[in-house]
Design an enzyme around this catalytic site. Structure first.
Site, mmCIF file in Angstrom:
data_model
loop_
_atom_site.group_PDB
_atom_site.id
_atom_site.type_symbol
_atom_site.label_atom_id
_atom_site.label_comp_id
_atom_site.label_asym_id
_atom_site.label_seq_id
_atom_site.Cartn_x
_atom_site.Cartn_y
_atom_site.Cartn_z
ATOM 1 N N TYR A 159 0.840 -1.209 0.000
ATOM 2 C CA TYR A 159 0.000 0.000 0.000
ATOM 3 C C TYR A 159 0.870 1.253 0.000
ATOM 4 O O TYR A 159 0.438 2.324 -0.417
ATOM 5 C CB TYR A 159 -0.947 -0.020 1.204
ATOM 6 C CG TYR A 159 -2.144 0.894 1.045
ATOM 7 C CD1 TYR A 159 -2.989 0.777 -0.049
ATOM 8 C CD2 TYR A 159 -2.431 1.864 1.997
ATOM 9 C CE1 TYR A 159 -4.085 1.607 -0.202
ATOM 10 C CE2 TYR A 159 -3.529 2.696 1.860
ATOM 11 C CZ TYR A 159 -4.348 2.567 0.757
ATOM 12 O OH TYR A 159 -5.433 3.398 0.620
ATOM 13 N N LYS A 166 -3.579 8.286 3.522
ATOM 14 C CA LYS A 166 -4.895 8.008 4.106
ATOM 15 C C LYS A 166 -4.925 8.323 5.602
ATOM 16 O O LYS A 166 -5.965 8.713 6.141
ATOM 17 C CB LYS A 166 -5.286 6.543 3.864
ATOM 18 C CG LYS A 166 -5.625 6.223 2.424
ATOM 19 C CD LYS A 166 -6.881 6.935 1.941
ATOM 20 C CE LYS A 166 -7.324 6.435 0.584
ATOM 21 N NZ LYS A 166 -8.532 7.143 0.082
#
Length: 257
Positions: A159, A166
């Site tokens: 990720y 995020k």
């Protein structure tokens, strides 16, 4: 799915980030529509419009306009149209994220300054820009929702830089919830498990991420866009009128293991 009732009847909402009928934002738009809301949708550019138009048609969208969140003029035009056509706005869904491929697929250590700045601008600061324009239209209170992922809280293989991005998005949502709370504007983040969407497919080794989620989650299956939409519809409704500053997980329990 939520039952086909009218618990959002009379509410007007803006959905930003529909890419096609399989995107998370499309699932949310369908749930809002099923619950009786009037909707405005956006599309990124002329190339994207042909994929968003069927979604807009299926939910009877009152407004469909282009929006590149880096273009202030387009954003101003969108909110001016909402003001002229509706006068008020009750909820807004922000489902926007971007990172240059070379930075997304590389180590956080190697992320470029330009790539990090672009990812933060499009994925995070765009929520702030939307909130600032939505605030004066939410005269009777309202709700802002954004889309996050478990990689904001824990390190998820591959990720990469989107984890810190995020995390910044979730923190931004919390700060907005405090600043806008006195106006009865609630701000929450949705955190679905991995879904097989076009946007998610850009993550390196995404098939491995999918299989790991199935294996680890207590429910041993993937989340659907309909299930994310059901949570979104609940959170913008009066059922959740005391819920703000939260991150709502819709991941089959994956975040607890």
């Amino acid at each position: 799915m939520l039952p086909d009732t009218d618990f959002l009847a009379g509410k007007k909402g803006l959905v930003v980030g529909v890419a096609n009928s399989h995107s998370i934002a499309a699932g949310c738009a369908q749930a809002f529509h099923a619950a009786g809301a009037q909707l405005a949708l956006t599309y990124l550019n002329d190339k994207a419009q042909k994929f968003v138009q069927p979604v807009a048609d299926s939910v009877g969208a009152d407004i469909l306009l282009p929006l590149d969140v880096t273009d202030d003029a387009q954003m101003d035009a969108l909110f001016e149209t909402i003001r002229e056509d509706w006068g008020t706005l009750d909820f807004l869904l922000h489902s926007i994220a971007f990172c240059p491929r070379e930075d997304l697929h590389g180590r956080v250590t190697d992320c470029s300054r330009a790539g990090f700045a672009q990812a933060m601008d499009i994925s995070v600061h765009s929520l702030i820009r939307l909130a600032r324009r939505a605030e004066p239209l939410m005269t009777n209170g309202g709700t802002l929702l954004t889309l996050s992922y478990h990689g904001a809280e824990k390190v998820v293989d591959h990720y990469n830089i989107m984890g810190p991005v995020k995390a910044a998005l979730e923190s931004t949502a919390r700060y907005l919830s405090v600043e806008l709370g006195p106006k009865n504007i609630r701000v929450n983040a949705l955190s679905p498990g991995p879904l097989e969407t076009r946007a998610a497919s850009g993550i390196d080794h995404f098939d491995e991420l999918i299989e790991d989620a199935k294996a680890r989650a207590p429910l041993h299956r993937l989340t659907t866009i309909e299930e994310v939409g059901a949570m979104a519809a609940c959170l913008v409704s009066d059922f959740a009128r005391s819920v703000s500053g939260n991150t709502a997980y819709i991941d089959g329990g994956n975040h607890v293991v």
